[in-house]
Design a protein around this motif. Structure first.
Motif, short mmCIF file in Angstrom:
data_model
loop_
_atom_site.label_atom_id
_atom_site.label_comp_id
_atom_site.label_asym_id
_atom_site.label_seq_id
_atom_site.Cartn_x
_atom_site.Cartn_y
_atom_site.Cartn_z
N MET A 74 50.77 47.26 -22.35
CA MET A 74 50.03 48.34 -21.70
C MET A 74 49.64 49.41 -22.72
O MET A 74 48.54 49.94 -22.67
N ASN A 75 50.59 49.70 -23.61
CA ASN A 75 50.31 50.71 -24.63
C ASN A 75 49.15 50.28 -25.53
O ASN A 75 48.30 51.08 -25.88
N SER A 76 49.14 48.98 -25.91
CA SER A 76 48.06 48.49 -26.76
C SER A 76 46.72 48.57 -26.05
O SER A 76 45.68 48.81 -26.67
N VAL A 77 46.72 48.38 -24.74
CA VAL A 77 45.48 48.49 -23.97
C VAL A 77 44.97 49.93 -24.01
O VAL A 77 43.78 50.20 -24.18
N ALA A 78 45.90 50.89 -23.86
CA ALA A 78 45.52 52.30 -23.90
C ALA A 78 44.98 52.69 -25.26
O ALA A 78 43.98 53.42 -25.36
N VAL A 79 45.63 52.20 -26.32
CA VAL A 79 45.16 52.48 -27.68
C VAL A 79 43.77 51.90 -27.89
O VAL A 79 42.87 52.54 -28.43
N SER A 80 43.59 50.66 -27.43
CA SER A 80 42.28 50.02 -27.58
C SER A 80 41.20 50.80 -26.85
O SER A 80 40.09 50.96 -27.34
N ARG A 81 41.54 51.29 -25.66
CA ARG A 81 40.57 52.07 -24.89
C ARG A 81 40.23 53.36 -25.61
O ARG A 81 39.07 53.77 -25.68
N ARG A 82 41.23 54.04 -26.16
CA ARG A 82 40.97 55.27 -26.91
C ARG A 82 40.09 55.00 -28.12
O ARG A 82 39.18 55.77 -28.41
N GLU A 83 40.37 53.91 -28.82
CA GLU A 83 39.56 53.57 -29.99
C GLU A 83 38.12 53.28 -29.59
O GLU A 83 37.18 53.68 -30.29
N ARG A 84 37.95 52.60 -28.46
CA ARG A 84 36.59 52.28 -27.99
C ARG A 84 35.84 53.55 -27.61
O ARG A 84 34.67 53.73 -27.96
N LEU A 85 36.53 54.45 -26.90
CA LEU A 85 35.90 55.71 -26.53
C LEU A 85 35.57 56.56 -27.76
O LEU A 85 34.52 57.21 -27.81
N ARG A 86 36.45 56.54 -28.74
CA ARG A 86 36.20 57.30 -29.96
C ARG A 86 34.98 56.74 -30.70
O ARG A 86 34.14 57.50 -31.19
N ALA A 87 34.89 55.41 -30.76
CA ALA A 87 33.74 54.79 -31.42
C ALA A 87 32.45 55.12 -30.68
O ALA A 87 31.40 55.38 -31.30
N GLN A 88 32.50 55.13 -29.36
CA GLN A 88 31.31 55.46 -28.57
C GLN A 88 30.89 56.91 -28.80
O GLN A 88 29.70 57.21 -28.92
N THR A 89 31.87 57.79 -28.89
CA THR A 89 31.55 59.20 -29.13
C THR A 89 30.97 59.39 -30.53
O THR A 89 29.99 60.15 -30.71
N ALA A 90 31.55 58.71 -31.52
CA ALA A 90 31.01 58.81 -32.88
C ALA A 90 29.58 58.32 -32.93
O ALA A 90 28.72 58.91 -33.61
#
Length: 236
Positions: A1-17
């Motif tokens: 579950m934690n890895s899923v949350a990290v992956s989601r944060r990374e995806r959102l960060r990439a989208q924002t960048a």
């Protein structure tokens, strides 16, 4: 579950960048290179200045990333188009490269302006990095196109100007001598002239100078390239 949350944060960060970069190019399109600022982008996105600095520490960091992305995208498109044409057709490879540059520029006018237009005031590019790698690839690609045409094109060049390696930037001269041993300085001059003819009409089109003058800029461009290729003793 934690890895899923990290992956989601990374995806959102990439989208924002990516959104930050898109807005920066849009600001430049509307107000020129001076319009790019982290605070202006933050306002557009409804972010605080502190939040946007967590993505790009300085405006120059953002511009460096933009140039790297844009230049790499352009060279990838040109190389792919060139490589789709057989090595034994140097005229066709020149045509493919040039048309890919125009098509890319029309799809990415702000990116074209960023790397080929007015410099961003106060911007200090870093040494090395993907942008310089892409520039190296573009230079080597154009020189390679001329090198393949040189056995024929060299005999058709005017005799009045004797070029020496000292006529060119030392880095360009060293790069050419390393990657294309035996190619004379006159071939470098020809590569620069070929580049000028490829980009001339594209720049006029991107900056809006052809819109009221010609109904079919694509036809003008193809005619220019056909004339260029014939001047090298080749066919396309």
């Amino acid at each position: 579950m934690n890895s899923v949350a990290v992956s989601r944060r990374e995806r959102l960060r990439a989208q924002t960048a990516q959104e930050i970069k898109s807005i920066a190019l849009a600001l430049m399109a509307g107000g020129g290179p001076d319009a790019i600022s982290l605070r202006a982008i933050a306002r557009e996105m409804g972010m605080t200045a502190g939040a946007i600095y967590s993505y790009y520490a300085t405006r120059d960091d953002l511009i460096t990333t933009l140039i790297e992305d844009v230049y790499t995208s352009l060279v990838d498109a040109a190389e792919a188009a060139r490589d789709a044409v057989p090595d034994g057709d140097p005229g066709g490879r020149i045509l493919a490269w040039a048309q890919a540059v125009r098509e890319w520029a029309l799809a990415n006018p702000e990116g074209f302006r960023l790397i080929y237009g007015d410099p961003v005031p106060g911007y200090q590019p870093p040494e090395g990095g993907p942008a310089q790698e892409a520039e190296h690839r573009a230079c080597a690609g154009l020189t390679g196109l001329v090198a393949a045409a040189w056995p024929r094109a060299g005999s058709l060049q005017p005799d009045g100007r004797g070029y020496a390696w000292s006529d060119f930037d030392p880095g360009l001269a060293a790069q050419t001598q390393q990657e294309f041993p035996g190619l004379p300085p006159a071939a470098v001059a020809l590569a620069l002239r070929v580049w000028g003819r490829m980009h001339g009409l594209v720049a006029l089109e991107i900056y809006g100078h052809l819109r009221t003058l010609a109904h079919d800029p694509a036809a003008l461009y193809r005619d220019e390239l056909t004339d260029l290729i014939r001047s090298l003793g080749l066919t396309a």
